[in-house]
Scaffold this motif. Sequence first.
Motif, PDB file in Angstrom:
ATOM      1  N   THR A  69       1.565   0.059  -1.496  1.00 49.31           N
ATOM      2  CA  THR A  69       1.104   0.282  -3.343  1.00 49.31           C
ATOM      3  C   THR A  69       0.874  -0.962  -4.796  1.00 49.31           C
ATOM      4  N   LYS A  70      -0.095  -1.358  -4.818  1.00 49.74           N
ATOM      5  CA  LYS A  70      -0.476  -2.660  -5.267  1.00 49.74           C
ATOM      6  C   LYS A  70       0.197  -2.470  -7.202  1.00 49.74           C
ATOM      7  N   ASN A  71       0.156  -1.534  -7.759  1.00 47.25           N
ATOM      8  CA  ASN A  71       0.331  -1.811  -9.285  1.00 47.25           C
ATOM      9  C   ASN A  71       1.527  -0.675  -9.717  1.00 47.25           C
ATOM     10  N   LYS A  72       2.488  -1.711  -8.918  1.00 38.98           N
ATOM     11  CA  LYS A  72       3.702  -0.502  -8.932  1.00 38.98           C
ATOM     12  C   LYS A  72       4.603  -0.817  -9.964  1.00 38.98           C
ATOM     13  N   PHE A  73       4.932  -1.443 -11.317  1.00 34.92           N
ATOM     14  CA  PHE A  73       5.207  -1.627 -12.282  1.00 34.92           C
ATOM     15  C   PHE A  73       4.427  -0.214 -13.089  1.00 34.92           C
ATOM     16  N   LYS A  74       3.048   0.395 -13.215  1.00 39.44           N
ATOM     17  CA  LYS A  74       1.941   1.465 -13.180  1.00 39.44           C
ATOM     18  C   LYS A  74       2.417   2.308 -12.519  1.00 39.44           C
ATOM     19  N   MET A  75       3.252   2.756 -11.524  1.00 39.31           N
ATOM     20  CA  MET A  75       3.676   3.229 -10.761  1.00 39.31           C
ATOM     21  C   MET A  75       5.052   3.843 -11.222  1.00 39.31           C
ATOM     22  N   ILE A  76       5.920   2.796 -11.286  1.00 45.10           N
ATOM     23  CA  ILE A  76       7.226   3.400 -11.298  1.00 45.10           C
ATOM     24  C   ILE A  76       6.649   3.788 -12.660  1.00 45.10           C
ATOM     25  N   VAL A  77       6.191   3.907 -14.027  1.00 46.03           N
ATOM     26  CA  VAL A  77       6.887   4.716 -15.466  1.00 46.03           C
ATOM     27  C   VAL A  77       5.764   6.016 -14.962  1.00 46.03           C
ATOM     28  N   TRP A  78       4.581   5.717 -14.386  1.00 47.55           N
ATOM     29  CA  TRP A  78       4.462   7.555 -14.031  1.00 47.55           C
ATOM     30  C   TRP A  78       5.317   8.523 -13.520  1.00 47.55           C
ATOM     31  N   LEU A  79       6.205   7.577 -12.433  1.00 47.92           N
ATOM     32  CA  LEU A  79       6.935   8.468 -11.514  1.00 47.92           C
ATOM     33  C   LEU A  79       8.091   8.571 -12.919  1.00 47.92           C
ATOM     34  N   ALA A  80       8.253   7.389 -13.316  1.00 52.88           N
ATOM     35  CA  ALA A  80       9.398   8.749 -15.110  1.00 52.88           C
ATOM     36  C   ALA A  80       8.563   9.540 -15.613  1.00 52.88           C
ATOM     37  N   ILE A  81       7.881   9.503 -15.383  1.00 56.66           N
ATOM     38  CA  ILE A  81       7.373  10.445 -16.309  1.00 56.66           C
ATOM     39  C   ILE A  81       7.197  12.103 -15.991  1.00 56.66           C
ATOM     40  N   ILE A  82       6.627  11.845 -14.771  1.00 55.64           N
ATOM     41  CA  ILE A  82       7.038  13.051 -13.707  1.00 55.64           C
ATOM     42  C   ILE A  82       7.772  13.619 -13.981  1.00 55.64           C
ATOM     43  N   GLY A 123      12.010   1.950  -3.936  1.00 53.97           N
ATOM     44  CA  GLY A 123      10.939   0.948  -3.040  1.00 53.97           C
ATOM     45  C   GLY A 123      10.189   0.636  -3.921  1.00 53.97           C
ATOM     46  N   LEU A 124      10.013   0.857  -5.339  1.00 54.78           N
ATOM     47  CA  LEU A 124       8.797  -0.380  -6.088  1.00 54.78           C
ATOM     48  C   LEU A 124       9.603  -0.828  -6.728  1.00 54.78           C
ATOM     49  N   THR A 125      11.079  -0.925  -6.615  1.00 49.87           N
ATOM     50  CA  THR A 125      11.851  -1.378  -7.699  1.00 49.87           C
ATOM     51  C   THR A 125      12.439  -2.908  -6.890  1.00 49.87           C
ATOM     52  N   ARG A 348       7.543 -10.951   2.210  1.00 48.78           N
ATOM     53  CA  ARG A 348       7.500  -9.513   1.217  1.00 48.78           C
ATOM     54  C   ARG A 348       6.335  -8.743   1.097  1.00 48.78           C
ATOM     55  N   THR A 349       5.591  -8.329   1.581  1.00 52.68           N
ATOM     56  CA  THR A 349       5.105  -7.544   1.301  1.00 52.68           C
ATOM     57  C   THR A 349       5.908  -5.947   2.541  1.00 52.68           C
ATOM     58  N   ILE A 350       6.041  -6.834   3.284  1.00 53.18           N
ATOM     59  CA  ILE A 350       7.601  -5.286   3.607  1.00 53.18           C
ATOM     60  C   ILE A 350       8.514  -5.558   3.533  1.00 53.18           C
ATOM     61  N   LEU A 351       8.772  -5.175   2.358  1.00 53.53           N
ATOM     62  CA  LEU A 351      10.667  -5.621   2.065  1.00 53.53           C
ATOM     63  C   LEU A 351      11.285  -5.022   1.510  1.00 53.53           C
ATOM     64  N   SER A 352      10.108  -3.545   0.722  1.00 44.99           N
ATOM     65  CA  SER A 352      10.466  -1.612   0.543  1.00 44.99           C
ATOM     66  C   SER A 352      10.961  -1.620   2.286  1.00 44.99           C
ATOM     67  N   SER A 353      10.297  -1.886   2.879  1.00 48.65           N
ATOM     68  CA  SER A 353      10.405  -0.440   4.682  1.00 48.65           C
ATOM     69  C   SER A 353      10.902  -1.558   4.748  1.00 48.65           C
ATOM     70  N   SER A 354      11.884  -2.483   5.153  1.00 43.45           N
ATOM     71  CA  SER A 354      13.151  -3.246   5.762  1.00 43.45           C
ATOM     72  C   SER A 354      14.116  -2.617   4.962  1.00 43.45           C
ATOM     73  N   VAL A 355      14.422  -2.964   3.462  1.00 42.12           N
ATOM     74  CA  VAL A 355      15.534  -2.325   2.583  1.00 42.12           C
ATOM     75  C   VAL A 355      15.601  -0.772   3.126  1.00 42.12           C
ATOM     76  N   GLY A 356      14.400   0.287   2.926  1.00 39.39           N
ATOM     77  CA  GLY A 356      14.373   1.558   3.775  1.00 39.39           C
ATOM     78  C   GLY A 356      14.692   1.729   4.454  1.00 39.39           C
ATOM     79  N   ALA A 357      14.437   0.640   5.847  1.00 37.49           N
ATOM     80  CA  ALA A 357      15.297   0.978   7.570  1.00 37.49           C
ATOM     81  C   ALA A 357      16.552   0.467   7.319  1.00 37.49           C
ATOM     82  N   LEU A 358      17.291  -0.513   6.734  1.00 41.36           N
ATOM     83  CA  LEU A 358      18.407  -1.129   6.771  1.00 41.36           C
ATOM     84  C   LEU A 358      19.415   0.144   6.059  1.00 41.36           C
ATOM     85  N   ASN A 359      18.939   0.478   5.176  1.00 43.04           N
ATOM     86  CA  ASN A 359      19.526   1.525   4.098  1.00 43.04           C
ATOM     87  C   ASN A 359      19.948   3.186   4.989  1.00 43.04           C
TER      88      ASN A 359
END
Length: 418
Positions: A69-82, A123-125, A348-359
């Motif tokens: 996801t490129k625009n992470k802040f925008k997506m986080i806001v939309w997810l909160a609204i959803i 993951g976006l955060t 940094r481009t695979i940080l969320s994937s790595s954290v997700g696998a770790l968790n």
Amino acid sequence: MGIFLKNKNYRKLSFASWLSSAGDILFYLALMTYASKLHNYTLAISLISITEAIPRLIESLSGYYADRTKNKFKMIVWLAIIRFILYLIVGLLFVTNIAGWNLILIVIGINFISDISGMYSGGLTTPLIVNLVGQNEVAEATGFTNGISQIISTVAQFVGSVLLLYLSYSNLAIVNALTFLFAGLLYASVGHNYLKTHPQEDVAVNQQGFFTTLKSSFSQIKKANGLLTVISVIALLNGILMTLEPLISIVVAGNKSMLIGTYTFTIALIGAVDSIGFALGSAIGTIIFKKASLFVISLIDTIISAGTTLAIINKNIIATLIFITLLSFFAGVASPKMMQWLVSSVDRTILSSSVGALNTILQIAGPLMTAIFTSIASAIGINYALFALIIVSVTVFAIILYVMNKTKKAQANMQPAE
């Protein structure tokens, strides 16, 4: 705590996260209470538990999509609204003519979608936190946030149980919806402030396939001497901590000398000191032990885990409570330090994937070890299960010591001779 007080954007991000967590816990209690009143409530509660667990087991997948996801802040806001809209719908459903199993199945489905969205949002955060506080301050920042989050979660459970006496299920669903609305506003504010200071920033995103990403993550983790072993060790330590609670429950049930008041109060007290210990370790321990290596923290935790087991074998409830607090405290210190190491080891481009696998690894270890050791307790006796835990702790201690010495030698060999 210094990062939290000094960094306004990170402070807002933390408040948004705490709001969402508190709202989720309040509604979870309401949902479980409603399910407990249904015919065949066992099945209803089991379905809720399963749908709550599934998102945690696929965190690596949600992390992968977060990295893409490129625009992470925008997506986080939309997810909160959803999620705000989803729980408004739930609130309306509770005041309709739909009831019983029809209602619970619909609400479980909506709650599951919300949990998946929450996992994706988390993951976006992750990379945004690194951008906001800096790579070298990740351990202190996430440690403090996680510690306060643990305290809020514990308080929210008590508050939720009280609110259920005065508010309807519909009202609690709407309260949860409002927490996501306010969280979305905070995310939007942070995003606006961040983009003002980074207007031309070119955000790199992961372009690899899912399995290629996981392979790349583990490849980079393996290159960091000792990191993969420490991840496995901390997974085992978390597993030991999770396993101890049901084993203690079995021992306390058969030994009235271990009771503090009633059985229920004793078990609740064990859970409370566990939460308090972890919260203090995350919030304060990361500052106190800022210069201590993750190897040293892990060694201390293995010694304490063996001490906890011995206290249980000796049926000393006071010593058991003290050891559990210390065990949770150092587990709280270890988690942010591990995150810090991971952040500095993978792209940094695979940080969320790595954290997700770790968790995911951390999530699987607890239930798996609990199943193994409670099965041993049921089949051949509780003491056999406890002694087996001591053997695991001693083995883990030896592994950490070996890897720590090996890592030191490798680092010494890498240093240029003067």
